[in-house]
Design a protein around this motif. Structure first.
Motif, PDB file in Angstrom:
ATOM      1  N   LYS A  64       3.657  -8.166   0.275  1.00  0.00           N
ATOM      2  CA  LYS A  64       3.568  -7.067  -0.907  1.00  0.00           C
ATOM      3  C   LYS A  64       2.793  -8.053  -1.364  1.00  0.00           C
ATOM      4  O   LYS A  64       2.718  -8.998  -1.718  1.00  0.00           O
ATOM      5  N   GLY A  65       2.046  -7.318  -3.003  1.00  0.00           N
ATOM      6  CA  GLY A  65       1.715  -7.964  -3.933  1.00  0.00           C
ATOM      7  C   GLY A  65      -0.437  -8.182  -3.633  1.00  0.00           C
ATOM      8  O   GLY A  65      -0.967  -8.202  -4.163  1.00  0.00           O
ATOM      9  N   ARG A  66      -0.135  -7.077  -1.963  1.00  0.00           N
ATOM     10  CA  ARG A  66      -1.483  -7.298  -1.547  1.00  0.00           C
ATOM     11  C   ARG A  66      -1.662  -5.991  -1.449  1.00  0.00           C
ATOM     12  O   ARG A  66      -3.064  -5.372  -1.837  1.00  0.00           O
ATOM     13  N   PHE A  67      -1.020  -4.979  -0.920  1.00  0.00           N
ATOM     14  CA  PHE A  67      -1.373  -3.787  -0.438  1.00  0.00           C
ATOM     15  C   PHE A  67      -0.237  -2.621  -1.353  1.00  0.00           C
ATOM     16  O   PHE A  67       1.002  -2.474  -2.698  1.00  0.00           O
ATOM     17  N   THR A  68      -0.736  -1.328  -2.081  1.00  0.00           N
ATOM     18  CA  THR A  68      -0.807  -0.700  -3.209  1.00  0.00           C
ATOM     19  C   THR A  68       0.090   1.006  -1.929  1.00  0.00           C
ATOM     20  O   THR A  68      -1.565   1.239  -1.193  1.00  0.00           O
ATOM     21  N   ILE A  69       1.117   1.469  -1.584  1.00  0.00           N
ATOM     22  CA  ILE A  69       0.585   2.558  -1.275  1.00  0.00           C
ATOM     23  C   ILE A  69       0.942   3.998  -2.821  1.00  0.00           C
ATOM     24  O   ILE A  69       1.724   3.529  -3.492  1.00  0.00           O
ATOM     25  N   SER A  70       1.276   4.869  -2.812  1.00  0.00           N
ATOM     26  CA  SER A  70       0.757   5.907  -2.846  1.00  0.00           C
ATOM     27  C   SER A  70       0.565   7.440  -2.456  1.00  0.00           C
ATOM     28  O   SER A  70      -0.214   7.788  -1.226  1.00  0.00           O
ATOM     29  N   ARG A  71       1.136   8.203  -3.193  1.00  0.00           N
ATOM     30  CA  ARG A  71       1.560   9.522  -2.207  1.00  0.00           C
ATOM     31  C   ARG A  71       0.676  10.771  -3.277  1.00  0.00           C
ATOM     32  O   ARG A  71       1.189  10.630  -4.885  1.00  0.00           O
ATOM     33  N   ASP A  72      -0.419  11.882  -3.093  1.00  0.00           N
ATOM     34  CA  ASP A  72      -0.618  12.977  -4.288  1.00  0.00           C
ATOM     35  C   ASP A  72       0.060  13.944  -3.106  1.00  0.00           C
ATOM     36  O   ASP A  72       0.025  14.659  -1.824  1.00  0.00           O
ATOM     37  N   ASN A  73       1.420  14.089  -3.669  1.00  0.00           N
ATOM     38  CA  ASN A  73       2.047  15.754  -3.403  1.00  0.00           C
ATOM     39  C   ASN A  73       1.317  16.649  -3.212  1.00  0.00           C
ATOM     40  O   ASN A  73       1.712  17.950  -2.134  1.00  0.00           O
ATOM     41  N   ALA A  74       0.396  16.865  -4.056  1.00  0.00           N
ATOM     42  CA  ALA A  74      -0.328  18.313  -4.398  1.00  0.00           C
ATOM     43  C   ALA A  74      -1.366  18.446  -3.045  1.00  0.00           C
ATOM     44  O   ALA A  74      -2.063  19.320  -2.483  1.00  0.00           O
ATOM     45  N   LYS A  75      -1.849  17.354  -2.627  1.00  0.00           N
ATOM     46  CA  LYS A  75      -3.057  17.493  -1.469  1.00  0.00           C
ATOM     47  C   LYS A  75      -2.434  16.511  -0.583  1.00  0.00           C
ATOM     48  O   LYS A  75      -3.260  16.458   0.418  1.00  0.00           O
ATOM     49  N   ASN A  76      -1.002  16.621  -0.432  1.00  0.00           N
ATOM     50  CA  ASN A  76      -0.479  16.236   1.335  1.00  0.00           C
ATOM     51  C   ASN A  76      -1.268  15.414   1.406  1.00  0.00           C
ATOM     52  O   ASN A  76      -1.200  14.974   2.725  1.00  0.00           O
ATOM     53  N   THR A  77      -1.331  14.187   0.813  1.00  0.00           N
ATOM     54  CA  THR A  77      -1.908  12.678   1.392  1.00  0.00           C
ATOM     55  C   THR A  77      -0.662  11.708   0.764  1.00  0.00           C
ATOM     56  O   THR A  77      -0.737  11.232  -0.032  1.00  0.00           O
ATOM     57  N   VAL A  78      -1.269  10.594   1.423  1.00  0.00           N
ATOM     58  CA  VAL A  78      -0.461   9.193   1.757  1.00  0.00           C
ATOM     59  C   VAL A  78      -2.088   8.051   1.577  1.00  0.00           C
ATOM     60  O   VAL A  78      -2.716   7.794   2.369  1.00  0.00           O
ATOM     61  N   TYR A  79      -2.017   7.322   1.141  1.00  0.00           N
ATOM     62  CA  TYR A  79      -3.249   6.424  -0.001  1.00  0.00           C
ATOM     63  C   TYR A  79      -2.283   4.896   1.064  1.00  0.00           C
ATOM     64  O   TYR A  79      -1.015   4.518  -0.128  1.00  0.00           O
ATOM     65  N   LEU A  80      -3.240   4.053   1.053  1.00  0.00           N
ATOM     66  CA  LEU A  80      -2.773   3.006   0.995  1.00  0.00           C
ATOM     67  C   LEU A  80      -4.422   1.955   0.913  1.00  0.00           C
ATOM     68  O   LEU A  80      -5.165   1.683   1.591  1.00  0.00           O
ATOM     69  N   GLN A  81      -3.912   1.400  -0.471  1.00  0.00           N
ATOM     70  CA  GLN A  81      -5.201   0.567  -1.179  1.00  0.00           C
ATOM     71  C   GLN A  81      -4.615  -1.298  -1.000  1.00  0.00           C
ATOM     72  O   GLN A  81      -3.177  -1.482  -1.108  1.00  0.00           O
ATOM     73  N   MET A  82      -5.761  -1.621   0.167  1.00  0.00           N
ATOM     74  CA  MET A  82      -5.384  -3.341   0.370  1.00  0.00           C
ATOM     75  C   MET A  82      -6.129  -4.027  -0.301  1.00  0.00           C
ATOM     76  O   MET A  82      -7.056  -3.963   0.282  1.00  0.00           O
ATOM     77  N   ASN A  83      -5.513  -5.223  -0.706  1.00  0.00           N
ATOM     78  CA  ASN A  83      -6.813  -5.614  -1.615  1.00  0.00           C
ATOM     79  C   ASN A  83      -6.390  -7.255  -0.387  1.00  0.00           C
ATOM     80  O   ASN A  83      -4.945  -7.440   0.085  1.00  0.00           O
ATOM     81  N   SER A  84      -7.272  -8.131  -1.025  1.00  0.00           N
ATOM     82  CA  SER A  84      -7.086  -9.629  -0.367  1.00  0.00           C
ATOM     83  C   SER A  84      -6.450  -9.604   0.993  1.00  0.00           C
ATOM     84  O   SER A  84      -5.273 -10.395   1.764  1.00  0.00           O
ATOM     85  N   LEU A  85      -7.046  -8.902   1.773  1.00  0.00           N
ATOM     86  CA  LEU A  85      -7.303  -8.699   2.863  1.00  0.00           C
ATOM     87  C   LEU A  85      -7.542 -10.674   3.932  1.00  0.00           C
ATOM     88  O   LEU A  85      -8.213 -10.478   3.464  1.00  0.00           O
ATOM     89  N   LYS A  86      -6.773 -10.300   5.153  1.00  0.00           N
ATOM     90  CA  LYS A  86      -6.700 -12.027   5.783  1.00  0.00           C
ATOM     91  C   LYS A  86      -6.662 -10.876   7.200  1.00  0.00           C
ATOM     92  O   LYS A  86      -6.130  -9.993   7.727  1.00  0.00           O
ATOM     93  N   PRO A  87      -7.194 -11.992   8.585  1.00  0.00           N
ATOM     94  CA  PRO A  87      -7.438 -11.687   9.522  1.00  0.00           C
ATOM     95  C   PRO A  87      -6.771 -11.158   9.926  1.00  0.00           C
ATOM     96  O   PRO A  87      -6.186 -10.687  11.278  1.00  0.00           O
ATOM     97  N   GLU A  88      -4.872 -11.700   9.725  1.00  0.00           N
ATOM     98  CA  GLU A  88      -3.649 -11.426  10.193  1.00  0.00           C
ATOM     99  C   GLU A  88      -3.242 -10.184   9.479  1.00  0.00           C
ATOM    100  O   GLU A  88      -2.762  -9.639  10.055  1.00  0.00           O
TER     101      GLU A  88
END
Length: 116
Positions: A64-88
């Motif tokens: 929470k606060g680092r990753f963002t999920i979104s979907r484009d229904n027209a393209k049937n695509t889901v995205y995961l934007q991952m920021n501030s990534l950690k080794p874990e």
């Protein structure tokens, strides 16, 4: 049947960003839920984030606060934007969708490696 093709994994330094994409094809009408799971070596597969057809989103507390999920229904695509990534966050990330018949499908998985 639904086919899923993932892209966007890779190697990144801690603090960096990656964007995962998962494109669905085939019987994509009425996909109820689209999401991402991850599995680190020796651990169980856990939900990272999911978004339903109405736009309701659920995140694991750890992202929470680092990753963002979104979907484009027209393209049937889901995205995961991952920021501030950690080794874990290092894991194999897999796309999952639930269709209108409550059948779920999995992508092949994409490796995300975060170096310290």
């Amino acid at each position: 049947q639904v086919q899923l093709v993932e892209s966007g994994g890779g190697l990144v330094q801690a603090g960096g960003s990656l964007r995962l994409s998962c494109a669905a094809s085939g019987r994509t009408f009425g996909l109820r839920l689209m999401g991402w799971y991850r599995q680190a070596p020796g651990k169980q597969r856990d939900l990272v984030a999911a978004i339903n057809s109405g736009g309701t989103i659920n995140y694991a507390d750890s992202v929470k606060g680092r990753f963002t999920i979104s979907r484009d229904n027209a393209k049937n695509t889901v995205y995961l934007q991952m920021n501030s990534l950690k080794p874990e966050d290092t894991a194999v990330y897999s796309c999952n969708v639930l269709d209108m018949y409550n059948v779920d499908y999995w992508g092949q998985g994409t490796q995300v490696t975060v170096s310290s």
